[in-house]
Design an enzyme around this catalytic site. Structure first.
Site, PDB file in Angstrom:
ATOM      1  N   SER A  89       0.872  -1.171   0.000  1.00 17.72           N
ATOM      2  CA  SER A  89       0.000   0.000   0.000  1.00 17.72           C
ATOM      3  C   SER A  89       0.911   1.223   0.000  1.00 17.72           C
ATOM      4  CB  SER A  89      -0.950  -0.013   1.171  1.00 17.72           C
ATOM      5  OG  SER A  89      -0.218   0.100   2.342  1.00 17.72           O
ATOM      6  N   LYS A 128      -4.149   9.529  -8.364  1.00 17.51           N
ATOM      7  CA  LYS A 128      -4.533   8.408  -7.508  1.00 17.51           C
ATOM      8  C   LYS A 128      -5.969   8.047  -7.873  1.00 17.51           C
ATOM      9  CE  LYS A 128      -4.211   6.478  -2.940  1.00 17.51           C
ATOM     10  NZ  LYS A 128      -5.529   5.873  -2.809  1.00 17.51           N
ATOM     11  N   CYS A 444     -49.053  27.704 -11.841  1.00 18.66           N
ATOM     12  CA  CYS A 444     -48.101  27.487 -10.750  1.00 18.66           C
ATOM     13  C   CYS A 444     -46.928  28.461 -10.881  1.00 18.66           C
ATOM     14  CB  CYS A 444     -47.604  26.038 -10.793  1.00 18.66           C
ATOM     15  SG  CYS A 444     -46.285  25.689  -9.625  1.00 18.66           S
TER      16      CYS A 444
HETATM   17  S1  IVH Z   1       1.180   2.732  -6.483  1.00 18.24           S
HETATM   18  C1  IVH Z   1       4.047   0.665  -3.940  1.00 18.24           C
HETATM   19  N1  IVH Z   1      -0.140   4.424  -7.969  1.00 18.24           N
HETATM   20  O1  IVH Z   1      -3.835   3.302  -4.025  1.00 18.24           O
HETATM   21  C2  IVH Z   1       2.998   1.538  -4.428  1.00 18.24           C
HETATM   22  N2  IVH Z   1      -1.358   3.208  -6.338  1.00 18.24           N
HETATM   23  O2  IVH Z   1      -2.510   2.320  -1.100  1.00 18.24           O
HETATM   24  C3  IVH Z   1       1.813   0.784  -4.807  1.00 18.24           C
HETATM   25  N3  IVH Z   1      -3.764   3.688  -6.323  1.00 18.24           N
HETATM   26  O3  IVH Z   1      -4.163  -0.044  -3.489  1.00 18.24           O
HETATM   27  C4  IVH Z   1       0.665   1.556  -5.301  1.00 18.24           C
HETATM   28  N4  IVH Z   1      -3.734   5.143  -7.972  1.00 18.24           N
HETATM   29  O4  IVH Z   1      -5.137   0.747  -5.589  1.00 18.24           O
HETATM   30  C5  IVH Z   1      -0.214   3.520  -6.971  1.00 18.24           C
HETATM   31  N5  IVH Z   1      -1.172   5.944  -9.393  1.00 18.24           N
HETATM   32  C6  IVH Z   1      -1.243   5.047  -8.398  1.00 18.24           C
HETATM   33  C7  IVH Z   1      -2.465   4.728  -7.778  1.00 18.24           C
HETATM   34  C8  IVH Z   1      -2.471   3.806  -6.733  1.00 18.24           C
HETATM   35  C9  IVH Z   1      -4.492   4.510  -7.100  1.00 18.24           C
HETATM   36  C10 IVH Z   1      -4.314   2.861  -5.233  1.00 18.24           C
HETATM   37  C11 IVH Z   1      -3.961   1.421  -5.342  1.00 18.24           C
HETATM   38  C12 IVH Z   1      -3.446   1.009  -4.008  1.00 18.24           C
HETATM   39  C13 IVH Z   1      -3.633   2.210  -3.170  1.00 18.24           C
HETATM   40  C14 IVH Z   1      -2.349   2.476  -2.421  1.00 18.24           C
END
Ligand code: IVH
Length: 681
Positions: A89, A128, A444
């Site tokens: 994560s 993200k 109305c």
């Molecule tokens: S990188 C080691 N990049 O965010 C890094 N994650 O907690 C691994 N997510 O479960 C994740 N957009 O589902 C990364 N551009 C992005 C992302 C992304 C969404 C989500 C992903 C992950 C959570 C990270």
């Protein structure tokens, strides 16, 4: 004509492999690049040819065949998958200001031992995405497994469901590594989500809470046929296990390589230098967040160099080289202070929750729509309830769920009033309709205000300066009861209104005078007949040529008009059957409202009469409006959305979901040049 007598017919195996390659290519052009090269019908033909070969020779069937996207079995449960490389994560920076980016950069520099005078760190900045993390495993370029993240060590096998997502390649382009695990997010676009909910609402069924939960639910379905009905999308953002491939030296290089393999990679990303670069990216994306076609909950910064990433390493389950920098949430808790019922132009009653002010999706929200009685009842929103409000994009804020365990004793379920809250007329819900309507019509006040604003708007007869505030005063003060009253306004009556200076009163009078010279489509649209939008108004004007014939037309005759179906025909017919509506039209004409009338015959000979076009994307030379005018001048109709009745979609650059829809329905797709060629015939 020459004939090569030695060219052998391809064997079924050769032909199948050729077809698969062609179909992969066209699926990528269509789903990932959004620039198809062939019409749908041609794609379908190739697809059916491949299906036929595979049916006759089952041994030729391969797991990457495009025919295998649908048709998986219903499962008893999802099977656990241990990840070859754990799915980590990411640390979250909750400070949503620029400080969040600065703190991360400072941390990275400290860990790397860089002093203030040394060069800034290079980052890959990206979005993200708000969906569900997925690991796609490609062996020798073929998608062999897709798994959810689960607890990071073990996820669930969702391969059959993931195969249904058109954007995810079943086979990679180019020289394929022995093993390549691609990580990314499955998500649902906001327009796809809204459409899905609109369909649910029309069916009177339960609506989905938000795109993320809907996407996650769809991916974890046991029946892939259900997943296939859900419009899902995908963005790649990283990798897992890799064998037999020289990994690029930077994260941005990795994303470029993934895109070259045919995977969708979001274009909203950049290489940013130091804290300033990150702050700029955060601000730039914040400014366009509402305009993005999908939800994001922040941006992600990653140290760009993979060598530096290795140097920084991990802290338990989170890398030190990445951070998620959040934006204000698009869902918030608040309480319902009242449930009001608002009345729209066509008399539709909409229950609206009045909320304790709450900052959500970047703005303060005090109202949220509950859509209609059945939706309000199904969600069971009651006064005093604690609710989740969602505001994403420029969609109206919505109450998506109620926290029933926080409900106060004695809270009563919502019921729709039986009388209009504005004029007291009876409110009815017609058979087969989900909405209640006030039967008061122009009696109305609420409907009158909306009707006047509708008539005065720029796309209708265009009365400049006649806005919300003025209409409110005119209607509440009983100065204007019907549309013709507008043209009977005198300088005195106007100047006597609050804040209406003599000068602006004269401006409104001038604007009213100017609005009298209009066109038949604008006038028809301005009347506010239910189901008659701008496009239908144009169709009617084109078909009949003059207002009297439209007013006298039977439902059957109205049905002859391009794109007019039974509901619309009935609505127009009913409108002009009402003596008070005919009276309004006559009085407007008596006040001097006029337009040029033609005869329908003049238009019959036009080349594109009866053809419906939808325009999407940016064209190389024409502006959208210009293309529309050219088409309409040739007798075509230009519609806003793609349906079975669409004859052509003209697609420019960055054409989006309309193009998808066109392909789905097998509608012919043209580019600008193709459209011009058609106009020239
Ligand atoms: S990188 C080691 N990049 O965010 C890094 N994650 O907690 C691994 N997510 O479960 C994740 N957009 O589902 C990364 N551009 C992005 C992302 C992304 C969404 C989500 C992903 C992950 C959570 C990270």
């Amino acid at each position: 004509m020459t004939q090569d007598l030695f060219a052998a017919e391809p064997t079924p195996a050769e032909r199948a492999s050729e077809l698969r390659a062609q179909l992969h290519h066209h699926a990528h052009r269509y789903y990932v690049l959004d620039t198809p090269e062939i019409p749908d019908a041609e794609y379908d033909r190739l697809f059916q040819e491949l299906q036929a070969i595979e049916a006759a020779h089952p041994e030729l069937l391969t797991p990457d065949s495009p025919t295998q996207r649908v048709g998986g079995k219903v499962l008893d449960g999802l099977v656990p998958v241990r990840h070859a490389v754990p799915m980590l994560s990411i640390q979250t920076e909750t400070d949503t200001t620029a400080g969040g980016a600065e703190a991360f950069d400072a941390r990275v520099r400290r860990e790397l031992g860089r002093t203030d005078t040394e060069a800034p760190v290079e980052y890959a900045a990206e979005l993200k995405f708000d969906g569900l993390a997925i690991n796609l495993r490609y062996e020798q370029g073929v998608l062999v497994q897709a798994a959810t993240r689960g607890d990071g060590e073990t996820g669930e096998d969702v391969t059959q469901n993931i195969r249904t997502i058109g954007q995810i390649p079943l086979r990679l382009y180019g020289a394929a590594p022995e093993v390549l695990e691609v990580r990314g997010e499955v998500y649902m676009r906001r327009d796809d989500f809204e459409r899905l909910n609109e369909r649910q609402r029309e069916k009177g069924e339960k609506t989905y809470i938000n795109p993320r939960n809907t996407a996650a639910g769809a991916v974890r379905q046991l029946d892939p046929a259900v997943t296939a009905q859900r419009p899902l999308s995908f963005f790649a953002y990283g990798m897992g296990e890799v064998r037999g491939w020289v990994v690029p030296g930077t994260h941005s290089g990795l994303l470029d390589a993934l895109a070259a393999f045919g995977l969708p990679v979001c274009a909203d990303r950049c290489v940013a230098l130091g804290a300033n670069g990150l702050v700029a990216f955060h601000a730039q994306i914040a400014a366009k967040r509402d305009a993005l076609p999908f939800d994001i909950d922040g941006v992600v910064y990653k140290v760009n160099s993979l060598a530096l990433q290795r140097e920084l390493g991990f802290k338990t389950r989170e890398p030190r080289w990445a951070v998620a920098h959040k934006y204000p949430a698009q869902e918030q808790l608040t309480t319902v202070q009242a449930i009001d019922v608002q009345v729209g132009r066509t008399g539709k009653l909409t229950p609206v929750a009045k909320l304790a002010p709450v900052f959500v999706g970047g703005v303060t929200v005090t109202n949220a729509t509950l859509h209609n009685e059945s939706e309000a009842r199904r969600k069971d929103v009651r006064v005093g309830d604690t609710v989740i409000v969602r505001r994403a994009g420029d969609v109206i804020p919505e109450v998506v769920a109620v926290l029933t365990d926080k409900r106060l004793d004695g809270a009563q379920p919502f019921t729709m009033p039986t009388r209009c809250p504005v004029c007291g007329s009876e409110a009815v819900r017609e058979d087969g309709e989900v909405d209640h309507r006030c039967t008061g019509g122009l009696f109305c006040g609420a409907q009158r205000k909306q009707a006047i604003l509708h008539y005065a708007q720029r796309r209708a007869v265009d009365i400049e300066g006649l806005g919300d505030k003025l209409v409110e005063q005119l209607v509440d003060g009983d100065v204007v009861k019907t549309l013709p009253d507008l043209y009977r306004l005198g300088l005195m009556a106007l100047a006597n209104l609050d804040r209406m200076a003599q000068k602006s009163a004269q401006n409104v009078l001038d604007a009213l005078e100017k609005s009298k010279q209009t066109t038949l489509p604008r006038f028809l649209f301005g009347l506010g007949i239910r189901h008659v939008g701008e496009a239908t108004a144009k169709d009617l004007a084109r078909h009949f040529g003059n207002l009297d014939d439209i007013m006298a037309a039977s439902e059957e005759r109205l049905l002859e008009v391009n794109d007019v179906g039974p509901t619309v025909a009935q609505s127009i017919h009913t409108f002009f059957q009402q003596p008070h509506n005919r009276e309004v039209v006559e009085q407007l004409r008596a006040c001097g409202v006029r337009w040029e009338e033609g005869t329908p015959a003049e238009r019959a000979a036009q080349p594109l009469t009866g053809k419906t076009f939808v325009l999407t994307g940016t064209f190389p030379t024409l502006r959208r409006e210009e293309a529309k005018e050219l088409l309409e001048a040739a007798g075509a109709k230009v519609a806003g959305s793609v349906s079975k009745k669409t004859d052509y979609v003209v697609a420019g650059e960055e054409a989006g979901s309309k193009l998808d829809k066109a392909r789905e329905l097998g509608v012919a797709v043209l580019d600008e040049a193709g459209m011009l060629a058609l106009l020239a015939t």
